[in-house]
Design an enzyme around this catalytic site. Structure first.
Site, PDB file in Angstrom:
ATOM      1  N   ASP A 188       0.773  -1.302   0.095  1.00 26.08           N
ATOM      2  CA  ASP A 188      -0.135  -0.026  -0.012  1.00 26.08           C
ATOM      3  C   ASP A 188       0.882   1.157   0.038  1.00 26.08           C
ATOM      4  O   ASP A 188       1.075   1.718   0.953  1.00 26.08           O
ATOM      5  CB  ASP A 188      -0.868   0.038   1.232  1.00 26.08           C
ATOM      6  N   HIS A 193       0.423   8.348   3.650  1.00 29.35           N
ATOM      7  CA  HIS A 193       1.234   7.468   4.738  1.00 29.35           C
ATOM      8  C   HIS A 193       2.702   7.593   4.792  1.00 29.35           C
ATOM      9  O   HIS A 193       3.140   6.911   5.612  1.00 29.35           O
ATOM     10  CB  HIS A 193       0.707   6.047   4.724  1.00 29.35           C
ATOM     11  N   ILE A 208      -0.063   9.664   8.430  1.00 28.71           N
ATOM     12  CA  ILE A 208      -0.902   8.880   9.267  1.00 28.71           C
ATOM     13  C   ILE A 208      -0.661   7.473   9.037  1.00 28.71           C
ATOM     14  O   ILE A 208      -0.218   6.825   7.919  1.00 28.71           O
ATOM     15  CB  ILE A 208      -2.387   9.279   9.336  1.00 28.71           C
ATOM     16  N   GLY A 211      -5.022   2.584   8.205  1.00 29.58           N
ATOM     17  CA  GLY A 211      -6.074   2.012   8.649  1.00 29.58           C
ATOM     18  C   GLY A 211      -5.952   0.440   8.386  1.00 29.58           C
ATOM     19  O   GLY A 211      -6.170  -0.192   9.770  1.00 29.58           O
TER      20      GLY A 211
END
Length: 285
Positions: A188, A193, A208, A211
């Site tokens: 990913d 991120h 961040i 998830g």
């Protein structure tokens, strides 16, 4: 309109071959925080090839291809700005234990498009099978800000009543400063991120955590704490992404036992337990 619901739902499913090796499984496990302490026999089941078992949430990255969020954005009828996209939730149904190495066929399609008024939600369904039969089915809920309001179906509510009483177990899991950089190597590569400039464009003060990294960390905590470390007991797992995690924070994971299921709530400890995962359920044998 950037999302053409009728076209997206009518599009032919896309199929392709995926494969993975023990190295891919080990990298994923390290990306969700396995291996601490490094010589702990319980952790070696996640990190040492001679003892390796596969946490079912590995299904979200198996094959090192784009996860459901990214692949869903490339489907016919979908043309949106990546900076407006958030992963709203994830569910998995595990049909049998995932082998440490394998080759399988993954078939993906848009299963639903919902109009939430200020946003659209796409449900990207991926079904994976190998020559022995089905392995898993995953649904990624893709939340696209600013793309609702066309008068479509709002869809079902995923909200559950909060668990009653005090949790049966509570564990804290620290997130390393480099956790997102390690996790993204499993496939990913969304710049949200890793790239501070992209994160700012998306409305965040810094990159961040994925998830799905929190999702994996949480399932590992449940398996290790309430399921005796036995990954084969997991039958299904679902969660709604209720808030962000910043690398360097601590996950507080609360668990409530039920009949054949565990209810879970996850918060960011340093921000007054701000919700991170909600409506989270692990179904098990």
């Amino acid at each position: 309109m950037p999302i053409d619901a009728a076209l997206a739902l009518a599009a032919e499913p896309r199929s392709g071959e995926i494969s993975w090796t023990p190295k891919d499984v080990q990298l994923y496990h390290l990306g969700i925080g396995a291996g601490i302490p490094a010589t702990d026999p319980d952790e070696l089941r996640y990190t040492l090839e001679s003892r390796l078992h596969v946490l079912p949430s590995f299904a979200t990255v198996a094959g090192a291809g784009s996860p459901g969020v990214i692949s869903g954005l490339s489907m016919p009828g979908v043309d949106v700005d990546l900076a407006k996209v958030l992963h709203g939730g994830q569910s998995l149904a595990i049909h049998r234990p995932i082998p440490a190495a394998g080759t399988a066929t993954a078939t993906g399609r848009i299963a639903a498009v919902y109009d939430k008024g200020t946003a659209a939600v796409l449900v990207m369904r991926t079904e994976v099978a190998d020559p022995d039969g089905p392995l898993w089915t995953s649904d990624a809920q893709i939340f696209v800000r600013g793309e609702g309001g066309w008068g479509g179906d709002r869809g079902p509510s995923a909200r559950l009543e909060p668990p009653a009483g005090e949790p049966d177990r509570t564990v804290d899991r620290p997130i390393r400063e480099d956790q997102a950089l390690l996790y993204r190597l499993s496939g990913d590569y969304n710049p949200l991120h890793a790239d501070p400039e992209f994160a700012e464009l998306a409305g965040f003060d810094r990159p961040i955590l994925h998830g799905l990294c929190t999702y994996g960390c949480t399932l590992k905590a449940v398996v290790d704490t309430l399921l005796g470390g036995d990954v084969t007991r997991v039958r299904a797992y679902r969660a709604r992404f209720a808030g962000i995690v910043r690398p360097g924070e601590t996950l507080r994971i609360r668990m409530w036992r039920g009949q054949g299921r565990v209810r879970v709530a996850v918060g960011a400890l340093e921000r007054d337990d701000a919700p991170v995962l909600a409506d989270t359920v692990v179904e098990h044998s």
